[in-house]
Enzyme design. Structure first.
Site, mmCIF file in Angstrom:
data_model
loop_
_atom_site.group_PDB
_atom_site.id
_atom_site.type_symbol
_atom_site.label_atom_id
_atom_site.label_comp_id
_atom_site.label_asym_id
_atom_site.label_seq_id
_atom_site.Cartn_x
_atom_site.Cartn_y
_atom_site.Cartn_z
ATOM 1 N N CYS A 80 0.864 -1.184 0.000
ATOM 2 C CA CYS A 80 0.000 0.000 0.000
ATOM 3 C C CYS A 80 0.897 1.229 0.000
ATOM 4 C CB CYS A 80 -0.951 0.033 1.187
ATOM 5 S SG CYS A 80 -2.162 1.376 1.039
ATOM 6 N N CYS A 198 -0.399 3.683 -7.420
ATOM 7 C CA CYS A 198 -1.299 3.007 -6.472
ATOM 8 C C CYS A 198 -1.304 1.535 -6.812
ATOM 9 C CB CYS A 198 -2.714 3.578 -6.586
ATOM 10 S SG CYS A 198 -3.949 2.657 -5.624
#
Length: 259
Positions: A80, A198
């Site tokens: 993440c 991302c």
């Protein structure tokens, strides 16, 4: 050198992409090089990509590392990027060090790679000083990502925010949509395009097409994470078809995938 490697990933509970994209990259690598891989994940709770949920999620990363080191994985990727970057400049180093201590305390001194640190490593490997980025984040989080990169000496020339807060909606996007989106972000005067910054936004199918359209090396958080994992394992960071960062530096003959 070992022939089989266990790949561990710490993933947000709503992430449905990294357990697909990292196996896809390393599965492709298995067609050209002898090593094989298995994949193992532990999840930390997060549904919406807000600064508050990201901080709460990050606090559970240690538990995930304990679980994965119980399986004696060979490497762990913290999957993440924005959770790390939202914690402040340089936090990937602190996170990797702290999680490494957790692994050693479980008698498993396992290398730790964060997707945030991996993106920086990949950009530096390509000699990038000026980049543009595409993110699914709300604009304030995108600004945090840009500021984080700039603290690392990488200028963000342009940034496109899709402003999607629901993490499942991010994971449901068509990766080829990034090809069209790349036309809406500045590519002149940059060294590398980050599409996307991302790990939840699917990207792999778009990397080579964007490079062909723009002539600019194109990476994603996922492709850089695979690059960093392979490098940390002492393996050739190669997986044909996923952009410049994983491109072979010499011709490789395709082989049948290992069983």
């Amino acid at each position: 050198m070992k022939q089989h490697y266990r790949i561990g990933q710490v993933v947000p509970s709503s992430n449905v992409t990294m357990e697909t994209e990292i196996p896809l990259i390393l599965g492709r690598r298995q067609t050209v090089l002898p090593e094989t891989f298995s994949f193992h994940a532990s999840r930390m709770r997060m549904k919406k990509v807000t600064r508050e949920e990201l901080a709460a999620m990050d606090a559970s990363a240690g538990r995930c590392v304990q679980e994965l080191t119980d399986a004696r994985v060979d490497i762990i990727g913290y999957a993440c990027l924005v959770a790390i970057m939202s914690m402040g400049a340089g936090y990937h180093r602190q996170s990797e060090a702290q999680l490494g201590e957790v692994a050693r305390a479980n008698d498993a001194p396992t290398p730790i790679v964060t997707s945030a640190g991996a993106l920086i490593q990949g950009l530096r490997a390509l000699g990038a000083r000026r980049v543009s980025i595409i993110t699914p984040y709300m604009k304030p989080l995108t600004r945090l990502v840009a500021a984080y990169l700039e603290e690392e000496g990488i200028e963000v020339v342009d940034a496109l925010s899709l402003e999607i807060e629901d993490n499942l909606a991010v994971g449901a996007r068509d990766p080829l949509a990034l090809v069209d989106l790349s036309r809406n972000v500045r590519t002149t005067g940059i060294d590398v395009l980050v599409a996307s910054a991302c790990v939840q936004m699917p990207s792999l199918a778009a990397l080579d097409p964007i490079e062909r359209c723009t002539g600019i090396p194109t990476v994603s958080a996922a492709s850089c994470t695979a690059f960093a994992m392979l490098s940390a394992l002492g393996l050739d960071p190669v997986a044909p078809g996923f952009g410049a960062i994983l491109a072979p530096t010499r011709p490789l003959a395709l082989e049948e995938p290992a069983p």
